[in-house]
Write a protein that holds these residues in place. Structure first.
Motif, short mmCIF file in Angstrom:
data_model
loop_
_atom_site.label_atom_id
_atom_site.label_comp_id
_atom_site.label_asym_id
_atom_site.label_seq_id
_atom_site.Cartn_x
_atom_site.Cartn_y
_atom_site.Cartn_z
N SER A 37 0.82 -1.21 0.00
CA SER A 37 0.00 0.00 0.00
C SER A 37 0.85 1.26 0.00
CB SER A 37 -0.90 0.04 1.24
OG SER A 37 -1.77 -1.06 1.24
N LEU A 40 0.90 3.83 -2.86
CA LEU A 40 -0.22 4.76 -3.02
C LEU A 40 0.01 6.07 -2.28
CD1 LEU A 40 -3.16 2.27 -2.41
CD2 LEU A 40 -2.35 3.12 -4.60
N SER A 42 1.58 9.57 -0.76
CA SER A 42 2.35 10.70 -1.26
C SER A 42 3.72 10.66 -0.58
CB SER A 42 1.60 11.99 -0.97
OG SER A 42 1.10 11.99 0.32
N LYS A 94 -8.72 14.27 0.39
CA LYS A 94 -9.03 13.03 -0.33
C LYS A 94 -8.79 13.19 -1.82
CE LYS A 94 -13.21 11.75 0.70
NZ LYS A 94 -14.47 11.12 1.11
N GLY A 97 -5.12 13.21 -2.88
CA GLY A 97 -4.36 11.98 -2.67
C GLY A 97 -3.62 11.91 -1.35
N LYS A 100 -4.66 8.57 0.49
CA LYS A 100 -4.71 7.31 -0.25
C LYS A 100 -4.09 6.15 0.52
CE LYS A 100 -5.08 8.43 -5.09
NZ LYS A 100 -4.45 8.32 -6.40
N LEU A 103 -6.83 4.47 2.34
CA LEU A 103 -8.05 4.32 1.55
C LEU A 103 -9.00 5.51 1.74
CD1 LEU A 103 -8.62 0.54 2.25
CD2 LEU A 103 -7.47 1.57 0.30
N ASN A 104 -8.44 6.71 1.77
CA ASN A 104 -9.19 7.96 1.93
C ASN A 104 -9.99 8.05 3.21
OD1 ASN A 104 -8.25 9.22 -0.39
ND2 ASN A 104 -9.80 8.25 -1.67
#
Length: 113
Positions: A37, A40, A42, A94, A97, A100, A103-104
């Motif tokens: 993960s 995903l 930043s 959200k 990003g 992320k 999962l927001n």
């Protein structure tokens, strides 16, 4: 090898002051996601960040533990309208990003690791 544990050891664990565990390592272990993960997310900040709404709740325990541990961190709080429970700051995070990795969802603890 067998290890024998006495009943007294089970009833009386060692005092917390003798344990050598940092608050940050506990939080990271509790909130960590699988390594697949991480792609995903930043870019990692240089300073730990805790992202949640501007209220107590799910992130309050983390805030308390970070404060007790004397950890330096950024407390990113999303303001919201208490009548509608909508948050423009959260929606912007959200869509950009920033969330992320989780999962927001919030809360999110972001470390430099």
């Amino acid at each position: 090898l067998e290890t024998k544990t006495s009943q007294q050891e089970l009833k009386h664990p060692p005092p917390i002051s003798t344990m050598k565990i940092s608050i940050t390592s506990i939080l990271v272990a509790l909130i960590s996601l699988p390594t697949n993960s991480i792609a995903l997310a930043s870019p990692s900040p240089t300073k730990t960040q805790l992202k949640y709404f501007d209220l107590r709740g799910a992130a309050e325990t983390c805030r308390i533990l970070l404060a007790l541990g004397g950890e330096d961190y950024n407390d990113v709080r999303y303001s919201f309208d208490p009548t509608t429970f909508k948050s423009a700051d959260f929606e912007n995070a959200k869509s950009s990003g920033d969330l992320k990795l989780n999962l927001n969802r919030a809360p999110l603890l972001v470390t430099s690791n």
